[in-house]
Structure formats: C-alpha cells, structure tokens
Design an enzyme around this catalytic site. Structure first.
Site, PDB file in Angstrom:
ATOM      1  N   HIS A 145      -8.385 108.387 -33.799  1.00 17.67           N
ATOM      2  CA  HIS A 145      -8.428 108.222 -35.253  1.00 17.67           C
ATOM      3  C   HIS A 145      -7.271 107.375 -35.786  1.00 17.67           C
ATOM      4  O   HIS A 145      -7.291 106.947 -36.931  1.00 17.67           O
ATOM      5  CB  HIS A 145      -8.491 109.592 -35.956  1.00 17.67           C
ATOM      6  CG  HIS A 145      -7.200 110.356 -36.000  1.00 17.67           C
ATOM      7  ND1 HIS A 145      -6.902 111.376 -35.130  1.00 17.67           N
ATOM      8  CD2 HIS A 145      -6.135 110.266 -36.827  1.00 17.67           C
ATOM      9  CE1 HIS A 145      -5.723 111.892 -35.423  1.00 17.67           C
ATOM     10  NE2 HIS A 145      -5.232 111.222 -36.452  1.00 17.67           N
ATOM     11  N   ASP A 196     -10.741 112.482 -29.127  1.00 18.43           N
ATOM     12  CA  ASP A 196      -9.854 111.829 -30.087  1.00 18.43           C
ATOM     13  C   ASP A 196      -8.669 111.166 -29.396  1.00 18.43           C
ATOM     14  O   ASP A 196      -7.543 111.221 -29.878  1.00 18.43           O
ATOM     15  CB  ASP A 196      -9.361 112.816 -31.159  1.00 18.43           C
ATOM     16  CG  ASP A 196      -8.717 112.101 -32.345  1.00 18.43           C
ATOM     17  OD1 ASP A 196      -9.042 110.913 -32.558  1.00 18.43           O
ATOM     18  OD2 ASP A 196      -7.875 112.715 -33.042  1.00 18.43           O
ATOM     19  N   SER A 225       0.280 111.932 -35.451  1.00 15.24           N
ATOM     20  CA  SER A 225      -0.911 111.801 -34.609  1.00 15.24           C
ATOM     21  C   SER A 225      -0.703 110.777 -33.500  1.00 15.24           C
ATOM     22  O   SER A 225      -0.297 109.640 -33.757  1.00 15.24           O
ATOM     23  CB  SER A 225      -2.113 111.379 -35.455  1.00 15.24           C
ATOM     24  OG  SER A 225      -2.499 112.409 -36.324  1.00 15.24           O
TER      25      SER A 225
END
Length: 361
Positions: free
Chosen positions: A20, A50, A127
């Site tokens: 992402h 992911d 992230s």
C-alpha cells in the site's frame, strides 16, 4: 504524494516495504538515513500480504538480516524503525504483544494475515518499516495499526519475517508470488465449537468442508478433523495455519497433523494453486488481475443471448483494493464487451487489450 518506510535487505539495493506504500505510484523516491536519494523501481508486489519489493541502483549498502520469526516470543522486546508523520528515522520500543493476529485489514480476496502484534509506537508513515529484535535482526515488516483515531492507540501489526522471506524469494524468482492452498473451509476451535461437535481439543483449526478441486480432497483429510500441527509445528488458530501454508509453493508437500475423535494422525498433502494444479503461476497470467483487482470468466452463447450481447467477459469477483473497484462503478456480474472500442470475447482478449497500455482505457 505519500510517504512510507522500507528496509534494505541486500547490499545491491533491494528494499522491502508495504504494497500500500507503492501501489499506484508513478515515481518512487528513496531517501536513506544519510539523506542520499535514489529513484526506485518496483520489482513485484503481493496484495495478499501487503508486501512489495523495490530496488535502487546502489552497491555495498548496509542491510538487515531476516530473523526466524517462529522463534520470537510474546513478551520479547522489539524496536520499530520508520518515518511516522515524515519524522525521518524514528525508533520506538515495545514488546511483542501477540502472534498470529488477523485484523481483516487487507482488502484482497486471498488476504493472508498472521500479524505479529506489538505495543511499540507505530503511526502513519511507519508502514513498510522494520520491527527489530534485540540482536538487530528483522522479525517483521510494520504494516498496520488498530486505532479509533487514525494514530497510535497501543496496537501495531507486522508481517512476520518468515512470510516476508517467502514473498521476497518468489518475487525475485518468478516475479509473482507462488502460493499453495490446502483447499479446505475452516474455522477456529473454541469452547463453544468443541462442545457443539464433541471435540477432544479446545485449540486448533476445524475442517468444516473440503473443496472439490482442492489439495486436500484426496489426501485422507476429512471433514470434522481438527488441524493441530503443520510439519510438526503447532497451530492454534486459522491465521497461524494460513501463514504456515502460505510459506509454501504449489507442488510442495506438507504434513498436517490432525486430531480425529481423540486420535492424532499425520496426513500428507500436496499443495495446489488457485487454479487447482501445481503449475508455476507466470507473472503475465496474474498481471491484469493484480492491476484491476478482478477475476473474469468467459460466457457461453446461451448466457450471451440471455443478456442480449454478442460478446464479452463477465466480472466474476472484485477486490476492493483494485483499480476497478476504486476508480469505477464496476460491480461483480458486469460484462465487459469492449476495451478501447475493441470487442473482447475471452480473458486472453482482456489481457491483450490492456498489455502495454499507459494512462486510461
């Protein structure tokens, strides 16, 4: 414009991050700890976990070794390293709070979530960053937070290093992840389920049914079995089982230990891919599906006549993370009759029509 974090995993510039973080990016800029900048290219992505692998052109970089995440323990101290709120090179400390967590955050039909949970502070921008043990080895890639506010509320989640390694190896070897499936419908064993089915165990994964073309149908596994181990490693929940199986490729054989009415037995299962065979999935085969987040099926003459069209392919399923769901009003069941005014009759026609396209169609 967005920002995230990443981890250098080789001296020649391979970097692992979250899908992402790089999804839909036209250009990727990487800034190192010493403020040196590079332009990166995407080697491959895996929406199911992911994860993404990118590369910069560099030599002799310091890099991180991946730890064996199976050996990490609840209560063990860890550090989270990343760039929250664009605050570059931030380090926070905490412990591993739990393992094998599924928080239903990955919007992919084949999502594989078995997160390491930590209370090291993780915020937007972390992230793709590193979760590090006290030996300085990578135990996970920080991917998500559970929060009512959008910022840190005490719960962060990382993809375990053993799963990261599998995904990276596949992306390097094949350009796309090779994932094996058991071919079963499952549910977690708890006290209520154990009482309902008169089970002799209170932990494990209950086999609810076997898929007709799945890996397990002819293996000796039976409905009502409780899976308690995979290759000798205990599994207590569905996420743990999915992670263990997700580390394997189609064609791999796994030994599944089941509790069957109080007796333990080992079942050997050769894993298959989504299509029900053990063939290698080629990058081109998954390209359209990965980009659009859709699966298509061809229509026979009877169905075409029913809908009053001469040709077309039907949208069988949609992932909410794909371009069709995010940027169009397309829904499952829609029929695509043409792309750029060129009629399409087969899935191959769709792939051909989109191959090499830039911009919109």
């Amino acid at each position: 414009v967005g920002s995230g974090s990443g981890v250098v995993i080789s001296a020649d510039g391979y970097i692992v991050t979250n899908n992402h973080v790089v999804a839909d990016a036209d250009k990727l800029d990487v800034t190192m700890y010493n403020n040196q900048t590079y332009t990166a290219k995407v080697i491959g992505t895996d929406p199911s976990t992911d994860l993404a692998l990118i590369k910069i052109e560099a030599k002799d970089l310091p890099f991180m070794e991946l730890a064996n995440s199976d050996n990490s323990k609840v209560g063990e101290w860890v550090l989270a390293v990343g760039n929250p709120f664009n605050l570059t090179s931030t380090v926070t400390a905490g412990i591993i709070s739990a393992k094998g967590r599924n928080i239903h955050i990955i919007e992919d039909k084949s999502a594989l979530e078995s997160f390491i949970q930590t209370d090291a502070a993780i915020n937007p921008g972390n992230s793709g960053g590193a979760l590090v043990d006290m030996k300085g080895n990578l135990v996970g890639i920080n991917s998500a937070i559970a929060t009512p506010t959008g910022t840190y509320a005490g719960y962060g989640f990382a993809v375990p290093a053993n799963l990261v390694k599998k995904v990276i190896d596949d992306l390097l070897d094949f350009g796309v992840v090779q994932r094996g499936f058991l071919g079963v419908l499952i549910q977690d064993v708890d006290g209520e389920l154990a009482k309902k089915y008169n089970l002799d165990v209170s932990q494990g994964v209950y086999v609810d049914s076997l898929l007709a073309d799945g890996s397990a149908i002819n293996s000796g596994l039976k409905e009502g079995d409780v899976i308690v181990k995979v290759d000798g490693v205990p599994v207590k929940s569905s996420p743990e089982l999915q992670e263990k199986i997700g580390r394997h490729r189609p064609g791999d054989k796994v030994i599944v230990t089941v509790d069957r009415k109080g007796s333990l037995s080992d079942v050997g299962i050769t894993l298959k891919n989504k299509k029900g065979n053990t063939d290698v999935v080629k990058k081109d085969e998954g390209k359209v599906t990965d980009l659009l987040g859709a699966q298509f099926e061809e229509l026979d003459a009877k169905t075409l006549k029913k809908y009053g069209v001469e040709n077309g392919v039907q949208v069988k399923s949609l992932s909410q993370s794909g371009k069709l769901a995010r940027y169009t009003d397309m829904q499952e069941g829609f029929i695509i009759t043409a792309i750029d005014r060129q009629p399409v009759k087969t899935v191959a026609d769709v792939e051909k029509a989109l191959s090499g396209k830039n911009g919109g169609v």
